[in-house]
Write a protein that holds these residues in place. Sequence first.
Motif, PDB file in Angstrom:
ATOM      1  N   GLN A 252       2.747 -49.898  -4.941  1.00 45.99           N
ATOM      2  CA  GLN A 252       3.963 -49.168  -4.584  1.00 45.99           C
ATOM      3  C   GLN A 252       4.880 -49.003  -5.789  1.00 45.99           C
ATOM      4  O   GLN A 252       5.456 -47.935  -6.019  1.00 45.99           O
ATOM      5  CB  GLN A 252       4.704 -49.906  -3.468  1.00 45.99           C
ATOM      6  N   SER A 253       5.014 -50.052  -6.584  1.00 46.74           N
ATOM      7  CA  SER A 253       5.834 -49.987  -7.797  1.00 46.74           C
ATOM      8  C   SER A 253       5.262 -48.982  -8.793  1.00 46.74           C
ATOM      9  O   SER A 253       5.995 -48.206  -9.416  1.00 46.74           O
ATOM     10  CB  SER A 253       5.923 -51.373  -8.437  1.00 46.74           C
ATOM     11  N   TRP A 254       3.940 -48.972  -8.915  1.00 51.04           N
ATOM     12  CA  TRP A 254       3.256 -48.034  -9.831  1.00 51.04           C
ATOM     13  C   TRP A 254       3.481 -46.602  -9.394  1.00 51.04           C
ATOM     14  O   TRP A 254       3.746 -45.726 -10.223  1.00 51.04           O
ATOM     15  CB  TRP A 254       1.772 -48.390  -9.842  1.00 51.04           C
ATOM     16  N   VAL A 255       3.409 -46.342  -8.095  1.00 49.43           N
ATOM     17  CA  VAL A 255       3.656 -45.002  -7.573  1.00 49.43           C
ATOM     18  C   VAL A 255       5.086 -44.572  -7.892  1.00 49.43           C
ATOM     19  O   VAL A 255       5.337 -43.412  -8.234  1.00 49.43           O
ATOM     20  CB  VAL A 255       3.398 -44.958  -6.053  1.00 49.43           C
ATOM     21  N   GLY A 256       6.024 -45.520  -7.799  1.00 49.48           N
ATOM     22  CA  GLY A 256       7.406 -45.191  -8.151  1.00 49.48           C
ATOM     23  C   GLY A 256       7.543 -44.793  -9.613  1.00 49.48           C
ATOM     24  O   GLY A 256       8.280 -43.852  -9.940  1.00 49.48           O
ATOM     25  N   GLU A 257       6.828 -45.472 -10.496  1.00 51.71           N
ATOM     26  CA  GLU A 257       6.859 -45.114 -11.921  1.00 51.71           C
ATOM     27  C   GLU A 257       6.235 -43.741 -12.151  1.00 51.71           C
ATOM     28  O   GLU A 257       6.755 -42.937 -12.938  1.00 51.71           O
ATOM     29  CB  GLU A 257       6.123 -46.174 -12.730  1.00 51.71           C
TER      30      GLU A 257
ATOM     31  N   SER B 157      -6.887 -45.143  -4.539  1.00 44.18           N
ATOM     32  CA  SER B 157      -7.183 -45.585  -3.181  1.00 44.18           C
ATOM     33  C   SER B 157      -8.674 -45.465  -2.867  1.00 44.18           C
ATOM     34  O   SER B 157      -9.253 -46.344  -2.223  1.00 44.18           O
ATOM     35  CB  SER B 157      -6.366 -44.766  -2.172  1.00 44.18           C
ATOM     36  N   LEU B 158      -9.310 -44.401  -3.335  1.00 40.05           N
ATOM     37  CA  LEU B 158     -10.747 -44.221  -3.119  1.00 40.05           C
ATOM     38  C   LEU B 158     -11.550 -45.301  -3.845  1.00 40.05           C
ATOM     39  O   LEU B 158     -12.547 -45.812  -3.319  1.00 40.05           O
ATOM     40  CB  LEU B 158     -11.182 -42.836  -3.594  1.00 40.05           C
ATOM     41  N   ILE B 159     -11.120 -45.653  -5.043  1.00 35.56           N
ATOM     42  CA  ILE B 159     -11.802 -46.701  -5.807  1.00 35.56           C
ATOM     43  C   ILE B 159     -11.697 -48.036  -5.076  1.00 35.56           C
ATOM     44  O   ILE B 159     -12.679 -48.782  -4.950  1.00 35.56           O
ATOM     45  CB  ILE B 159     -11.199 -46.807  -7.223  1.00 35.56           C
TER      46      ILE B 159
ATOM     47  N   PRO C  31      -5.434 -52.366  -0.831  1.00 32.21           N
ATOM     48  CA  PRO C  31      -3.998 -52.529  -1.090  1.00 32.21           C
ATOM     49  C   PRO C  31      -3.256 -51.219  -1.352  1.00 32.21           C
ATOM     50  O   PRO C  31      -2.026 -51.206  -1.399  1.00 32.21           O
ATOM     51  CB  PRO C  31      -3.968 -53.435  -2.328  1.00 32.21           C
ATOM     52  N   ALA C  32      -3.995 -50.120  -1.518  1.00 28.69           N
ATOM     53  CA  ALA C  32      -3.338 -48.828  -1.747  1.00 28.69           C
ATOM     54  C   ALA C  32      -3.036 -48.103  -0.445  1.00 28.69           C
ATOM     55  O   ALA C  32      -2.349 -47.073  -0.454  1.00 28.69           O
ATOM     56  CB  ALA C  32      -4.208 -47.941  -2.639  1.00 28.69           C
ATOM     57  N   GLU C  33      -3.530 -48.629   0.675  1.00 33.02           N
ATOM     58  CA  GLU C  33      -3.260 -47.995   1.960  1.00 33.02           C
ATOM     59  C   GLU C  33      -1.815 -48.253   2.388  1.00 33.02           C
ATOM     60  O   GLU C  33      -1.270 -49.341   2.170  1.00 33.02           O
ATOM     61  CB  GLU C  33      -4.207 -48.526   3.035  1.00 33.02           C
ATOM     62  N   GLY C  34      -1.217 -47.231   3.011  1.00 32.88           N
ATOM     63  CA  GLY C  34       0.139 -47.398   3.531  1.00 32.88           C
ATOM     64  C   GLY C  34       1.229 -47.332   2.489  1.00 32.88           C
ATOM     65  O   GLY C  34       2.391 -47.632   2.787  1.00 32.88           O
ATOM     66  N   VAL C  35       0.896 -46.949   1.264  1.00 34.14           N
ATOM     67  CA  VAL C  35       1.911 -46.819   0.214  1.00 34.14           C
ATOM     68  C   VAL C  35       2.750 -45.566   0.473  1.00 34.14           C
ATOM     69  O   VAL C  35       2.224 -44.515   0.836  1.00 34.14           O
ATOM     70  CB  VAL C  35       1.232 -46.739  -1.172  1.00 34.14           C
ATOM     71  N   ASN C  36       4.052 -45.687   0.305  1.00 34.31           N
ATOM     72  CA  ASN C  36       4.949 -44.544   0.491  1.00 34.31           C
ATOM     73  C   ASN C  36       4.862 -43.618  -0.719  1.00 34.31           C
ATOM     74  O   ASN C  36       5.091 -44.049  -1.853  1.00 34.31           O
ATOM     75  CB  ASN C  36       6.385 -45.023   0.678  1.00 34.31           C
TER      76      ASN C  36
END
Length: 374
Positions: free
Chosen positions: A125-130, A148-150, A164-169
Motif C-alpha cells: 500500500q505504501s509503495w502504491v502511494g509512492e 499482484s499477478l506475480i 499481500p497485494a490483494e485489497g490494496v487501495n
Amino acid sequence: MADIDDRWHRTGPDGKPERTDRYGIGARWLVRWRDPDGRQRKKSFRRKVDAEQYATTIEHGLLSGTYIAPDAGKIMVEEWATKWLDAQAHVKPTTLNRSAGIVRTHILPTWGKFRLSDITHAAVQSWVGELSRALSPASVAKVHRVLSLILAWGVRNDRLAKNPAEGVNLPRVVAPEHRYLSHRQVADLADACDMDGLVVLFLAYTGLRWGEMAALRVHRVDLDRRRVLVAESVTEVSGRLVWGTPKNHERRSVPLPRFVAELLGKHLVDKVAEGLVFTAPQGGVLRVRNFRRAVFNRAVAEVGPVGFHPHELRHTAASLAIASGADVKIVQQMLGHKSATMTLDQYGHLFPDRLNEIADRMDAAVCAPNVART
C-alpha cells in the motif's frame, strides 16, 4: 500432525544449553512434523506458547490443504519474477513485453531483493502511494496488477498463504474521453492522406485494430459478400514483427460499406491471394509508426483534430456504426470485443436513450380501454 518435543534441552559440561538459536539462547521447545511430501521437518522455539501456536498453524494447514513450507517463501522476488515471466508463454508478445518492462522498471528496484514472504500488505500500500505521486492512476493500476499477478502465482505454487497485494487501495482511474470523427471529418482526413487515404477509410468504417489491418491478406477479403475475415494480427515488439492471432484469439467477420468495398476492389487489382492488402511503400508490413511519421501526422496537422491517433479511427468506427442503428451485439462482433459488457462500458453512452420510449409504452398499456381501473 505436529508434535512438540521438550526434551531438546541438553546442557554441556559448563551447564549451558548445547543447542541454541541464532541469538545464542537455548531453544527448549521443538515442533516436529511431516510435510505433504513425507519429509521430516522441525522448528525450535524458546517459549512453549509460541511452539503450540505454530504447531496449531501447521496442523491446520496439513488438514485443510493450505500448508505452506516454512522456507517456501524465502525465494527472492527477483528470481520469482523471472520465473513468472518465463511462464507467460500464453499471453500476447505485446503483453509480455509490457509486463517485462514493468518488472524491470518498477518492481525489481523496490522488491527485487525482498524475500517473497517478507512482502506485506502495508508495504505494498505504501509503495502504491509512492507510485501515485509519479505516475498516472492508470499506470499505477497496471504496475500494481503485475506485482499482484506475480504474488498470486506464488500463492498458486504454495509459496505464499495469501496475496499481500490483494485489497490494496488504488487511485481512481478516470476513463479518457474518446474522440469520434463525423463522416465529413473522415473524408477530409482521408483526402489529406492522399494515396494512403484508403487506410483511413478502411479503419474508420471497419473498426479493425492496426495490427489486424496490417496483417490482412487478399484472400480474406470477400468483395461479393462485402466481408473481411479477421484471422491474423501483426505487432511490432522492440522493433521486431511478431505474428499471431487477433486479440482474444477469435476470428471474426467484419462488414464493408459498399463504397469502401468498391475502392478496395480497385486497390486489390493485380495483388496475389496470399499478399497483404496494405503494404509499406517499399513493400512489406505497414508499420504504424512509419505511417504516422510519413503520412498521418501531416494530414492531422492539416485538417485536425489536434493529436489525433490512428487508433481513434477504431472509436470512430464504433460511433458511426451506432449512429447508423447497429445494436450492441453487432458492434461487439465488429470490434472483436470479448463481451457486450465491454462494448457497453466503452460506448454505451453513444446508444440512443430509450428510457422515455419505455415509459411511454407502459403508459399506453395502462391507459388501454380493456385495463381495469381502481
